[in-house]
Write a protein that holds these residues in place. Structure first.
Motif, short mmCIF file in Angstrom:
data_model
loop_
_atom_site.label_atom_id
_atom_site.label_comp_id
_atom_site.label_asym_id
_atom_site.label_seq_id
_atom_site.Cartn_x
_atom_site.Cartn_y
_atom_site.Cartn_z
N ARG A 204 45.34 44.38 34.34
CA ARG A 204 43.88 44.53 34.33
C ARG A 204 43.31 44.31 32.94
O ARG A 204 42.27 43.66 32.78
CB ARG A 204 43.50 45.92 34.86
CG ARG A 204 42.01 46.13 35.06
CD ARG A 204 41.76 47.22 36.10
NE ARG A 204 42.56 48.40 35.89
CZ ARG A 204 42.08 49.59 35.52
NH1 ARG A 204 40.78 49.74 35.31
NH2 ARG A 204 42.88 50.62 35.38
N HIS A 208 41.23 40.87 33.61
CA HIS A 208 39.89 41.24 34.06
C HIS A 208 38.85 40.70 33.08
O HIS A 208 39.10 40.63 31.87
CB HIS A 208 39.77 42.76 34.17
CG HIS A 208 38.57 43.23 34.93
ND1 HIS A 208 37.30 43.25 34.39
CD2 HIS A 208 38.45 43.72 36.19
CE1 HIS A 208 36.45 43.71 35.28
NE2 HIS A 208 37.11 44.00 36.38
N THR A 209 37.69 40.33 33.59
CA THR A 209 36.62 39.81 32.73
C THR A 209 36.35 40.73 31.55
O THR A 209 36.12 40.27 30.43
CB THR A 209 35.32 39.63 33.54
OG1 THR A 209 35.56 38.69 34.60
CG2 THR A 209 34.19 39.13 32.66
N ASP A 210 36.41 42.04 31.78
CA ASP A 210 36.13 43.02 30.72
C ASP A 210 37.39 43.56 30.05
O ASP A 210 37.32 44.52 29.30
CB ASP A 210 35.33 44.19 31.30
CG ASP A 210 33.98 43.75 31.85
OD1 ASP A 210 33.38 42.82 31.26
OD2 ASP A 210 33.54 44.30 32.87
N GLY A 211 38.54 42.94 30.33
CA GLY A 211 39.79 43.43 29.77
C GLY A 211 39.85 43.25 28.26
O GLY A 211 39.57 42.17 27.74
N ASN A 214 42.19 40.44 27.18
CA ASN A 214 42.01 39.20 27.93
C ASN A 214 41.86 38.03 26.96
O ASN A 214 40.79 37.44 26.82
CB ASN A 214 40.78 39.33 28.84
CG ASN A 214 40.57 38.11 29.73
OD1 ASN A 214 41.37 37.18 29.74
ND2 ASN A 214 39.47 38.11 30.47
N SER A 219 37.53 34.80 33.53
CA SER A 219 36.33 35.48 34.02
C SER A 219 36.07 34.98 35.44
O SER A 219 35.39 33.98 35.65
CB SER A 219 35.13 35.20 33.12
OG SER A 219 33.99 35.92 33.56
N ASP A 224 38.84 39.74 39.30
CA ASP A 224 38.38 41.10 38.99
C ASP A 224 38.52 42.01 40.21
O ASP A 224 38.96 43.16 40.10
CB ASP A 224 36.92 41.08 38.53
CG ASP A 224 36.72 40.41 37.18
OD1 ASP A 224 37.73 40.18 36.48
OD2 ASP A 224 35.56 40.13 36.84
N SER A 225 38.15 41.49 41.37
CA SER A 225 38.20 42.28 42.59
C SER A 225 39.63 42.67 42.95
O SER A 225 39.90 43.82 43.33
CB SER A 225 37.57 41.49 43.74
OG SER A 225 37.63 42.21 44.95
N LEU A 227 42.16 43.00 40.88
CA LEU A 227 42.62 43.98 39.89
C LEU A 227 42.02 45.36 40.14
O LEU A 227 42.70 46.38 40.02
CB LEU A 227 42.26 43.49 38.49
CG LEU A 227 43.04 42.27 37.99
CD1 LEU A 227 42.32 41.62 36.82
CD2 LEU A 227 44.45 42.66 37.58
N GLU A 228 40.74 45.39 40.49
CA GLU A 228 40.07 46.67 40.74
C GLU A 228 40.61 47.34 41.99
O GLU A 228 40.82 48.56 42.02
CB GLU A 228 38.57 46.44 40.84
CG GLU A 228 37.93 46.07 39.51
CD GLU A 228 36.55 45.45 39.66
OE1 GLU A 228 36.02 45.43 40.80
OE2 GLU A 228 36.00 44.96 38.64
#
Length: 291
Positions: A204, A208-211, A214, A219, A224-225, A227-228
Motif C-alpha cells: 500500500r 497507492h496514489t498516496d503511498g 510510491n 496513480s 487504490d481500491s 489495496l484499500e
C-alpha cells in the motif's frame, strides 16, 4: 567478529553456529556444516520506475527495460546461488505471494528491442544508444549512499545489459540530503531498495496514489481500491487473492522490477539439532541440543 572470522571458527569446529553470513563465503564451509539460507519476507530488492517523470511514462519502455536485464545471470554470479532471483513484488515467504508470477519476465533482449522500436526509439547515435527526435534514450538512477559492493556490481551488470538494447542508464550515488532533494519532488527515472516485513500491506505504501514510498508514482483508482480492500478485509483468503492480483498486474504494467530476495544465511555444525528459525530467518534456540 567479521564474517570471515565467523566462517572460520564454524568451519574449524571452534563454534557450532554463525549467522548473517555473506553469500561469497559459503563455499569455504566444509560438508559437515549445514547452510540455511532463508529468504526475508516483504518486498525484494527492486527497481522502481518513475512513470510520471520521463521515458517510463510509456509502458512499452518500462517493459523493455525489464526484459533487457539478464537478472538470473547477474544474481547467480554476484550472490553465489544463495539469494533467489525475485519474480514478484512480494518475496516468496510473504503471505499472499503469487507463484504464478514466476517465469513471467525472463531475459528477452529481442522482445525488448521490438518494444523500443514500437515506442519510436528506432535510431541510434554514435555511441549505439537509441534516439527519438534527436533525444537519447537515457534514464537516471538515483541511489542512496553507501552502496554495498554487491549492489554496485549488480548495477554495473544492469547498465551493461541495457546498453546492448540501446538504453543508457546513468547511476548517481547520492548523500542522503541530495537524494531526498530529488526523491521528494520525484525528479528521477528510477531508484532502488528492498523492504522486509511479514505483511503484504507493505504494497500500500509503495503502490497507492498516496503511498509515501510510491517512487513509481502509480496513480490508479483501481489499484487504490484493491489495496484499500486488502487492508480492510478480515477474510484472509480474499486478502491474499487481492495481493495476488496486484502481483499479476505488475508483471505487465511494470511499475516495479524485482531483482532478488535477500536471505539470512546461517551455518550450523552437524552437532546441533532442534534449531528453528523465525519469519526473518533468525535462529531460535529453544529446542536446541548439542551432541
Amino acid at each position: 567478529p567479521e564474517a570471515a572470522v565467523r566462517v572460520g571458527v564454524v568451519a574449524s569446529g571452534e563454534a557450532d553456529l554463525a549467522s548473517n553470513l555473506p553469500p561469497n563465503l559459503v563455499s569455504e564451509l566444509p560438508d559437515t556444516v549445514r547452510v540455511e539460507s532463508l529468504e526475508y519476507p516483504g518486498l525484494p530488492y527492486s527497481l522502481y520506475l518513475n512513470e510520471a517523470y520521463g521515458v517510463f511514462a510509456d509502458e512499452r519502455v518500462r517493459q523493455a527495460f525489464a526484459l533487457g536485464i539478464d537478472v538470473d545471470a547477474a544474481v547467480e554470479e554476484i550472490y553465489f546461488g544463495q539469494f533467489p532471483r525475485a519474480w514478484s513484488i512480494l518475496g516468496s515467504t510473504t503471505p499472499g505471494y503469487e507463484p504464478a508470477t514466476e517465469g513471467t519476465w525472463a531475459y528477452d533482449p529481442e522482445a525488448a528491442e521490438t518494444l523500443l522500436d514500437e515506442a519510436g526509439w528506432t535510431e541510434r547515435d554514435g555511441e549505439g544508444y537509441r534516439t527519438k527526435n534527436g533525444e537519447r534514450l537515457s534514464v537516471r538512477w538515483i541511489a542512496w549512499t553507501p552502496v554495498p559492493d554487491d549492489r554496485a556490481a549488480l548495477g554495473n551488470a544492469i547498465q551493461s545489459d541495457l546498453r546492448e538494447v540501446g538504453v543508457e542508464v546513468i547511476r548517481e550515488v547520492l548523500e542522503p540530503g541530495a537524494y531526498n532533494e530529488q526523491y521528494g519532488p520525484k525528479t528521477f527515472d528510477l531508484t532502488d531498495w528492498g523492504f522486509s516485513g511479514v505483511d503484504a500491506d507493505l504494497l500500500r505504501s509503495h503502490l497507492h496514489t498516496d503511498g509515501f514510498q510510491n517512487a513509481s508514482q502509480v496513480s490508479d483508482p483501481a489499484i487504490d481500491s484493491l489495496l484499500e480492500e486488502a487492508a480492510s478485509t478480515a477474510d484472509v483468503e480474499r486478502r491474499n487473492e487481492l495481493y495476488r492480483e496486484l502481483q499479476r498486474w505488475n508483471t505487465e504494467y511494470t511499475a516495479i522490477v524485482p531483482l532478488y530476495s535477500p536471505a539470512l544465511i546461517t551455518a550450523v555444525n552437524d552437532s546441533i539439532t532442534g534449531l528453528s528459525f523465525d519469519l526473518y530467518g533468525r535462529p531460535l534456540f529453544y529446542d536446541v541440543t548439542v551432541d
